[in-house]
Design a protein around this motif. Structure first.
Motif, short mmCIF file in Angstrom:
data_model
loop_
_atom_site.label_atom_id
_atom_site.label_comp_id
_atom_site.label_asym_id
_atom_site.label_seq_id
_atom_site.Cartn_x
_atom_site.Cartn_y
_atom_site.Cartn_z
N ASN A 199 28.55 46.17 13.42
CA ASN A 199 27.55 46.54 12.18
C ASN A 199 27.65 47.91 12.04
OD1 ASN A 199 25.09 47.04 10.74
ND2 ASN A 199 23.68 45.50 11.64
N SER A 200 27.95 48.11 10.53
CA SER A 200 28.15 49.37 10.16
C SER A 200 26.96 50.35 10.09
CB SER A 200 28.81 49.41 8.95
OG SER A 200 27.82 48.85 7.65
N ALA A 201 25.68 49.79 10.28
CA ALA A 201 24.55 50.55 10.29
C ALA A 201 24.20 51.08 11.92
CB ALA A 201 23.40 49.60 10.03
N ILE A 202 24.87 50.49 12.59
CA ILE A 202 24.67 50.89 14.28
C ILE A 202 25.81 52.21 14.69
CG2 ILE A 202 23.61 48.77 14.87
CD1 ILE A 202 26.30 48.40 16.44
N ASP A 203 25.10 52.82 15.46
CA ASP A 203 25.91 54.04 15.87
C ASP A 203 27.07 53.54 16.76
OD1 ASP A 203 24.06 55.83 15.11
OD2 ASP A 203 23.08 55.88 17.08
N GLY A 204 28.21 54.31 16.42
CA GLY A 204 29.56 54.01 17.20
C GLY A 204 30.31 52.82 16.50
N PHE A 205 30.01 52.63 15.38
CA PHE A 205 30.80 51.56 14.57
C PHE A 205 32.10 52.17 14.32
CE2 PHE A 205 32.39 50.29 10.31
CZ PHE A 205 32.58 49.01 10.46
N GLY A 226 20.43 56.14 28.45
CA GLY A 226 20.99 56.10 29.72
C GLY A 226 22.56 55.44 29.18
N GLY A 227 23.44 55.83 30.09
CA GLY A 227 24.77 55.71 30.07
C GLY A 227 25.56 56.39 29.11
N ASP A 228 26.78 56.16 29.41
CA ASP A 228 27.91 56.96 28.42
C ASP A 228 28.29 56.38 26.91
OD1 ASP A 228 27.70 59.23 30.33
OD2 ASP A 228 29.21 58.05 31.45
N GLY A 229 29.09 57.07 26.33
CA GLY A 229 29.61 56.35 25.20
C GLY A 229 28.39 56.19 23.99
N ASP A 230 29.32 55.93 22.76
CA ASP A 230 28.51 55.96 21.60
C ASP A 230 27.42 55.15 21.75
OD1 ASP A 230 30.18 57.99 20.61
OD2 ASP A 230 31.63 56.51 20.05
N VAL A 231 27.65 53.83 22.16
CA VAL A 231 26.55 52.75 22.12
C VAL A 231 25.86 52.58 23.53
CG1 VAL A 231 26.18 50.30 22.02
CG2 VAL A 231 28.02 51.42 20.62
N LYS A 232 24.64 53.06 23.62
CA LYS A 232 23.89 53.59 24.81
C LYS A 232 23.54 52.12 25.50
CE LYS A 232 24.08 58.15 24.51
NZ LYS A 232 25.05 58.62 25.31
N SER A 233 23.52 51.97 26.83
CA SER A 233 23.23 50.78 27.53
C SER A 233 21.75 50.78 27.67
CB SER A 233 24.14 50.59 28.78
OG SER A 233 23.75 51.93 29.72
N LEU A 234 21.03 51.87 27.57
CA LEU A 234 19.65 51.93 27.86
C LEU A 234 19.36 52.91 26.74
CD1 LEU A 234 16.95 51.25 29.41
CD2 LEU A 234 17.67 53.12 30.76
N HIS A 235 18.06 52.55 26.00
CA HIS A 235 17.56 53.62 25.08
C HIS A 235 16.25 53.26 24.80
CE1 HIS A 235 18.66 50.78 22.06
NE2 HIS A 235 17.82 50.98 21.17
N ILE A 236 15.41 54.31 24.37
CA ILE A 236 13.82 54.31 23.92
C ILE A 236 13.75 54.22 22.47
CG2 ILE A 236 11.72 55.19 24.13
CD1 ILE A 236 12.29 56.41 27.00
N VAL A 237 12.95 53.43 21.83
CA VAL A 237 12.68 53.46 20.33
C VAL A 237 11.18 53.64 20.36
CG1 VAL A 237 12.62 52.59 18.34
CG2 VAL A 237 14.69 52.15 20.00
N GLU A 238 10.95 54.82 19.39
CA GLU A 238 9.61 55.06 19.15
C GLU A 238 8.87 54.43 17.80
OE1 GLU A 238 6.64 58.79 19.62
OE2 GLU A 238 8.05 59.24 18.27
N LYS A 239 8.38 53.52 17.86
CA LYS A 239 7.81 52.71 17.01
C LYS A 239 6.62 53.37 16.02
CE LYS A 239 10.61 49.23 16.84
NZ LYS A 239 11.49 49.27 15.66
#
Length: 472
Positions: A106-112, A285-298
């Motif tokens: 998906n071109s909208a996500i980080d790491g595309f 958490g995790g390395d790379g462009d696509v994080k394996s763990l992340h927090i989103v503030e709604k």
């Protein structure tokens, strides 16, 4: 005496392009020569059409720089009239693999861009390996030119990591869903993973992994979840003096370290402090462009979400009024991965019987005859009667399921209107996270429809008895 050799007319290649085909002379009567010598071989089809193709390439022909068009070229075959590509030319397989590697991006996500460039380099490598077999093949040339165009558009370097050219077995070790897809491709478990839901809100009301609904006291710190991947602990305090009803004012969540996917991360929320970061200040958490763990503030200070890709788990934490709510979805195989010493988990086994106010289906555990007169005359907390509480809750929750009745109970027990919003938000979290729509609604009595056919007196009596038990 040797006969003079007969001149031959132009030879038409039956599989050359229509534009390069020479006129066919009228057929001549076949005459057998007196002797047969070693003549030149007939021109090949590839040689017959090579020069027109070279002229077209020199004029600057370019393939449209879109992966979808490349797929059409690769899978659609050659136009009518062209030579069939040799059996060993695998440009079609290269194109199919490239589309398989990029179709989920998906071109909208980080790491595309990073993942797309990896796939492009894999595509380029595949074309290079089949270049000799595909020499003179227009589909091959269009693919090569299209790859160059796409690399230029995405600023991809030609050197760097590549995606696997065998997408059927490719998986991201830090993506739980990728593991499931790989098992299916390898002929393993063909059924999709089963997910479980657990929620806690209000006074507090607990919905377990088994969709049992309980109203509990559980004052102090209690474990909701404690398995090999995740720990969730809640702390409950009394809501009003003289009542055994409690509500949650603190939540601690521990995402345990998992191979190369993430180090241990701890999240903690208390009343009036709902951070959008872990306790160490990080948001992922995790390395790379696509994080394996992340927090989103709604909603700042009121609603955060935690997404753990590596264990396929999503957690919602909210603050409504002075208290916190929690909703969670987790794969069953991981939720049930715990040791015997970790059996005290409210999401798994529910509240201990000594801590329950009801029977697990939203009803009072016992309707003793001597309680009925007191229940009928028991005063609600100031500000709400059964009628006004019912009206207010019905505005937010038109279906009179267990969430509606929990709302009425909380208003009558505490007099705090924020519990209406808590019950409504808990229901929204069920819609968002619960995997099985047919189990969204739970009704206080057994059987489909629950209390739909109950009289208002019966409903009121049950609620008043429940409140009386909470106050004792």
């Amino acid at each position: 005496m040797m006969r003079k050799k007969r001149k031959r007319g132009p030879i038409a290649c039956p599989c050359s392009s229509p534009g390069s085909r020479a006129p066919t002379p009228p057929p001549e009567p076949r005459r057998r020569p007196a002797w047969t010598g070693m003549g030149r071989a007939a021109p090949s089809c590839a040689a017959a059409g090579a020069e027109p193709r070279r002229r077209r390439l020199r004029r600057g022909w370019r393939s449209p720089p879109l992966a979808a068009v490349l797929l059409l070229l690769g899978l659609g075959g050659l136009p009518a009239g062209y030579c069939q590509q040799p059996a060993q030319c695998r440009i079609q397989k290269c194109t199919t693999d490239f589309v398989s590697l990029t179709s989920h991006l998906n071109s909208a996500i980080d790491g595309f861009d990073s993942e797309f460039c990896k796939a492009l380099r894999a595509y380029a490598g595949c074309t290079q390996r089949t270049s000799k077999a595909c020499r003179g093949n227009l589909v091959y040339h269009s693919a090569v030119l299209g790859i160059n165009d796409l690399m230029s558009q995405r600023n991809c370097s030609k050197d760097g990591p590549t995606s696997s050219t065998n997408p059927e077995v490719t998986h991201d070790p830090c993506n739980y869903h990728s593991h499931s897809e790989t098992r299916e491709h390898q002929g393993g478990d063909q059924s999709p993973p089963t997910y479980l839901f657990c929620g806690l809100f209000g006074d507090p009301h607990l919905r377990t992994f088994n969709d049992h609904f309980q109203t509990c006291k559980v004052e102090g710190a209690w474990p909701l979840i404690d398995n090999n991947y995740l720990s969730v602990q809640v702390t409950n305090v009394p809501v009003v003096p003289g009542s055994s009803a409690t509500a949650t004012n603190k939540i601690t969540i521990i995402f345990k370290s998992h191979y190369e996917c993430t180090d241990q991360k701890v999240y903690q929320a208390v009343t009036d402090d709902l951070p959008a970061a872990f306790v160490d200040g990080s948001t992922s958490g995790g390395d790379g462009d696509v994080k394996s763990l992340h927090i989103v503030e709604k909603v700042s200070g009121h609603h955060v979400e935690m997404h753990a890709r590596y264990i396929g788990t999503t957690v919602y934490v909210r603050q409504l009024g002075r208290y916190l709510t929690l909703a969670l979805r987790m794969p069953k195989s991981l939720a049930m991965a715990y040791e015997e010493s970790q059996d005290l988990q409210l999401c798994v086994n529910g509240c201990p019987s000594s801590e329950r106010i009801d029977d697990g289906q939203g009803q009072v555990s016992a309707l003793m005859g001597q309680m009925l007169p007191r229940a009928a005359s028991a005063p609600a907390w100031p500000g709400y009667t059964l009628e006004t509480a019912t009206t207010q809750c019905h505005e937010k929750m038109p279906v009179k399921d267990i969430y509606f009745h929990s709302c009425v109970f909380d208003l009558l027990t505490t007099g705090d209107a924020n519990f209406t919003a808590a019950a409504h938000s808990a229901w929204e979290d069920v819609e968002a996270l619960h995997p099985r729509k047919e189990r969204w609604h739970i009704f206080p009595s057994s059987g489909v429809g629950g209390l739909r056919g109950s009289s208002s007196w019966s409903v009121g009596l049950r609620l008043m008895c429940l409140i009386l038990v909470a106050l004792l």
